[in-house]
Structure formats: structure tokens, C-alpha cells
Design a protein around this motif. Structure first.
Motif, PDB file in Angstrom:
ATOM      1  N   LYS A  62       0.832  -1.207   0.000  1.00  0.00           N
ATOM      2  CA  LYS A  62       0.000   0.000   0.000  1.00  0.00           C
ATOM      3  C   LYS A  62       0.867   1.259   0.000  1.00  0.00           C
ATOM      4  O   LYS A  62       0.425   2.319   0.433  1.00  0.00           O
ATOM      5  CB  LYS A  62      -0.922   0.010   1.220  1.00  0.00           C
ATOM      6  CG  LYS A  62      -1.931  -1.102   1.238  1.00  0.00           C
ATOM      7  CD  LYS A  62      -2.828  -1.000   2.461  1.00  0.00           C
ATOM      8  CE  LYS A  62      -3.834  -2.118   2.493  1.00  0.00           C
ATOM      9  NZ  LYS A  62      -4.719  -2.011   3.654  1.00  0.00           N
ATOM     10  N   LYS A  64       2.634   4.614  -0.787  1.00  0.00           N
ATOM     11  CA  LYS A  64       2.128   5.835  -1.419  1.00  0.00           C
ATOM     12  C   LYS A  64       3.237   6.876  -1.359  1.00  0.00           C
ATOM     13  O   LYS A  64       3.939   6.965  -0.350  1.00  0.00           O
ATOM     14  CB  LYS A  64       0.882   6.329  -0.671  1.00  0.00           C
ATOM     15  CG  LYS A  64       0.191   7.506  -1.298  1.00  0.00           C
ATOM     16  CD  LYS A  64      -1.107   7.830  -0.551  1.00  0.00           C
ATOM     17  CE  LYS A  64      -1.846   8.967  -1.201  1.00  0.00           C
ATOM     18  NZ  LYS A  64      -3.131   9.237  -0.534  1.00  0.00           N
ATOM     19  N   GLU A  81      -0.302   6.396  -5.976  1.00  0.00           N
ATOM     20  CA  GLU A  81      -0.565   5.109  -5.332  1.00  0.00           C
ATOM     21  C   GLU A  81      -1.228   4.162  -6.316  1.00  0.00           C
ATOM     22  O   GLU A  81      -1.894   4.591  -7.258  1.00  0.00           O
ATOM     23  CB  GLU A  81      -1.429   5.276  -4.082  1.00  0.00           C
ATOM     24  CG  GLU A  81      -2.839   5.765  -4.343  1.00  0.00           C
ATOM     25  CD  GLU A  81      -3.596   6.027  -3.055  1.00  0.00           C
ATOM     26  OE1 GLU A  81      -3.623   5.147  -2.173  1.00  0.00           O
ATOM     27  OE2 GLU A  81      -4.155   7.135  -2.923  1.00  0.00           O
ATOM     28  N   SER A  83      -4.061   1.379  -6.943  1.00  0.00           N
ATOM     29  CA  SER A  83      -5.359   1.055  -6.351  1.00  0.00           C
ATOM     30  C   SER A  83      -5.307  -0.327  -5.695  1.00  0.00           C
ATOM     31  O   SER A  83      -4.474  -1.161  -6.065  1.00  0.00           O
ATOM     32  CB  SER A  83      -6.451   1.074  -7.427  1.00  0.00           C
ATOM     33  OG  SER A  83      -6.251   0.010  -8.354  1.00  0.00           O
ATOM     34  N   PRO A  84      -6.202  -0.597  -4.734  1.00  0.00           N
ATOM     35  CA  PRO A  84      -6.212  -1.908  -4.079  1.00  0.00           C
ATOM     36  C   PRO A  84      -6.345  -3.078  -5.064  1.00  0.00           C
ATOM     37  O   PRO A  84      -5.760  -4.131  -4.842  1.00  0.00           O
ATOM     38  CB  PRO A  84      -7.424  -1.831  -3.139  1.00  0.00           C
ATOM     39  CG  PRO A  84      -7.548  -0.377  -2.826  1.00  0.00           C
ATOM     40  CD  PRO A  84      -7.154   0.334  -4.107  1.00  0.00           C
ATOM     41  N   SER A  85      -7.057  -2.867  -6.160  1.00  0.00           N
ATOM     42  CA  SER A  85      -7.207  -3.936  -7.153  1.00  0.00           C
ATOM     43  C   SER A  85      -5.955  -4.105  -8.002  1.00  0.00           C
ATOM     44  O   SER A  85      -5.797  -5.113  -8.680  1.00  0.00           O
ATOM     45  CB  SER A  85      -8.394  -3.633  -8.080  1.00  0.00           C
ATOM     46  OG  SER A  85      -8.085  -2.521  -8.923  1.00  0.00           O
ATOM     47  N   TYR A  88      -5.229   0.303 -11.371  1.00  0.00           N
ATOM     48  CA  TYR A  88      -5.007   1.716 -11.670  1.00  0.00           C
ATOM     49  C   TYR A  88      -3.889   2.285 -10.820  1.00  0.00           C
ATOM     50  O   TYR A  88      -3.653   1.847  -9.692  1.00  0.00           O
ATOM     51  CB  TYR A  88      -6.280   2.543 -11.417  1.00  0.00           C
ATOM     52  CG  TYR A  88      -7.407   2.139 -12.327  1.00  0.00           C
ATOM     53  CD1 TYR A  88      -7.504   2.667 -13.600  1.00  0.00           C
ATOM     54  CD2 TYR A  88      -8.333   1.194 -11.926  1.00  0.00           C
ATOM     55  CE1 TYR A  88      -8.516   2.265 -14.461  1.00  0.00           C
ATOM     56  CE2 TYR A  88      -9.349   0.793 -12.777  1.00  0.00           C
ATOM     57  CZ  TYR A  88      -9.434   1.331 -14.042  1.00  0.00           C
ATOM     58  OH  TYR A  88     -10.419   0.917 -14.894  1.00  0.00           O
ATOM     59  N   TRP A  90      -3.214   5.917  -9.259  1.00  0.00           N
ATOM     60  CA  TRP A  90      -3.910   7.176  -9.033  1.00  0.00           C
ATOM     61  C   TRP A  90      -2.912   8.275  -8.710  1.00  0.00           C
ATOM     62  O   TRP A  90      -2.030   8.097  -7.881  1.00  0.00           O
ATOM     63  CB  TRP A  90      -4.917   7.046  -7.895  1.00  0.00           C
ATOM     64  CG  TRP A  90      -6.144   6.327  -8.335  1.00  0.00           C
ATOM     65  CD1 TRP A  90      -6.454   5.022  -8.101  1.00  0.00           C
ATOM     66  CD2 TRP A  90      -7.204   6.866  -9.127  1.00  0.00           C
ATOM     67  NE1 TRP A  90      -7.658   4.724  -8.698  1.00  0.00           N
ATOM     68  CE2 TRP A  90      -8.131   5.829  -9.338  1.00  0.00           C
ATOM     69  CE3 TRP A  90      -7.454   8.117  -9.681  1.00  0.00           C
ATOM     70  CZ2 TRP A  90      -9.298   6.014 -10.067  1.00  0.00           C
ATOM     71  CZ3 TRP A  90      -8.614   8.296 -10.411  1.00  0.00           C
ATOM     72  CH2 TRP A  90      -9.526   7.252 -10.593  1.00  0.00           C
ATOM     73  N   THR A  92      -3.127  11.968  -7.206  1.00  0.00           N
ATOM     74  CA  THR A  92      -4.083  12.816  -6.500  1.00  0.00           C
ATOM     75  C   THR A  92      -3.392  14.057  -5.953  1.00  0.00           C
ATOM     76  O   THR A  92      -2.212  14.038  -5.621  1.00  0.00           O
ATOM     77  CB  THR A  92      -4.762  12.061  -5.338  1.00  0.00           C
ATOM     78  OG1 THR A  92      -3.762  11.571  -4.448  1.00  0.00           O
ATOM     79  CG2 THR A  92      -5.601  10.898  -5.845  1.00  0.00           C
ATOM     80  N   GLY A 132      -6.566   8.919 -13.015  1.00  0.00           N
ATOM     81  CA  GLY A 132      -6.164   7.519 -12.939  1.00  0.00           C
ATOM     82  C   GLY A 132      -5.491   7.073 -14.227  1.00  0.00           C
ATOM     83  O   GLY A 132      -5.886   7.488 -15.310  1.00  0.00           O
ATOM     84  N   ASN A 135      -3.246   0.540 -15.179  1.00  0.00           N
ATOM     85  CA  ASN A 135      -1.953  -0.030 -14.804  1.00  0.00           C
ATOM     86  C   ASN A 135      -1.562  -1.171 -15.740  1.00  0.00           C
ATOM     87  O   ASN A 135      -1.475  -2.325 -15.343  1.00  0.00           O
ATOM     88  CB  ASN A 135      -1.983  -0.506 -13.349  1.00  0.00           C
ATOM     89  CG  ASN A 135      -0.598  -0.790 -12.819  1.00  0.00           C
ATOM     90  OD1 ASN A 135       0.396  -0.603 -13.492  1.00  0.00           O
ATOM     91  ND2 ASN A 135      -0.541  -1.259 -11.579  1.00  0.00           N
TER      92      ASN A 135
END
Length: 163
Positions: A62, A64, A81, A83-85, A88, A90, A92, A132, A135
């Protein structure tokens, strides 16, 4: 040329074509699974692009990072970062706490102008801008384009969120 010979030649040609298609699809599939950026891989990617990423989160898987980008108006801290899946990446920008004078309707209208970037407000009440990146097939040029895009969007819409 006999009918049987033409059918055999046509079958061989079709078989060769299907083999090339299968080989190409196999290569495309292999490429799609091997070129994803992991959360831990973000820092080396950004460092390799000449940025100095600062860790915002260090939990394994995780991670970032943040990079300060300077434009004509602002120094804009862009966070990166996965994404959890894992689908992507992101980018921000935290524009600070939502202000009572903020006109959400104007920000929603601005989303049309800056898409695929978008304004949103977090559950904690922070105004954000994000973009986004799918990925897969991620290159430094693609990441750079998205950095420049989100920075431009933040800077060009400052009259809507600053104040």
C-alpha cells in the motif's frame, strides 16, 4: 491443380495464420501481465524519471509517494498510489479542507473541462483532484503526461478552489 491439393494448401495457410495469431495473442497476454507497476515499484519509477518521491505510506503493498511539482503559480504536491485492485495508478492532489464558500456545482461543471481528471471530496472533507492511469503498458512518458495534465488542471482551476 487438383481440388484436394488446393484444400490442403488452404488448410496449411489457415493453420499458419492461426498459429501467428495465437503467438501474437500469447505475447500480448504475457506483456499485459508483466508490465504492471506495483505499489513498491512507484518510487523507483518516479526516481528514474528524475523526481524525488517522498513516502506518504509505507505499509507493504500500500506504499504511497508524493512528488512536489512546480508550475507558474504553485508548488503542487502530487501523490501516487496503486489502487487496491492493482488495476489503476492514481495521481491525487489534496487541495485542503472543503470550504463553506466552495461551489460544488462549479466544480462539477469543471470536471467536464478537465476530464479525465476529476474533482471530488473525501469522506474526511478534503477537496481533491485526481487522474487515474490504467496499470498496464505504463511508461515514463505516460506517467509524465498524466503528471503534467493534473498539474495543469489544478493550476488552471485555482479560482474555483482557492480563496
Amino acid at each position: 491443380m487438383g481440388t484436394m491439393r488446393r484444400i490442403t494448401l488452404a488448410s496449411l495457410a489457415l493453420s499458419g495464420l492461426l498459429g501467428v495469431m495465437t503467438l501474437t495473442a500469447g505475447r500480448a497476454g504475457a506483456q499485459a501481465t508483466t508490465d504492471k507497476v506495483t505499489a513498491a515499484g512507484l518510487a523507483p519509477l518516479l526516481t528514474g524519471m528524475g523526481y524525488d518521491p517522498k513516502p506518504l505510506g509505507t505499509e507493504a503493498g500500500k506504499e504511497k509517494f508524493e512528488v512536489a511539482i512546480v508550475d507558474e503559480k504553485f508548488t503542487i504536491p502530487v501523490a501516487f498510489e496503486v489502487s487496491p485492485s492493482g488495476r489503476y495508478i492514481w495521481l491525487t492532489v489534496n487541495l485542503g479542507p472543503e470550504k463553506p464558500t466552495l461551489k460544488a456545482r462549479d466544480l462539477l461543471k469543471q470536471n467536464f473541462e478537465i476530464q479525465p481528471s476529476q474533482f471530488y471530496i473525501t469522506g474526511k472533507g478534503n477537496l481533491m483532484v485526481a487522474i487515474g492511469i490504467e496499470n498496464r503498458g505504463v511508461t515514463p512518458a505516460l506517467v509524465k503526461w498524466n503528471i503534467e495534465k493534473v498539474v495543469k488542471d489544478v493550476s488552471s482551476s485555482s479560482e474555483l478552489w482557492s480563496g
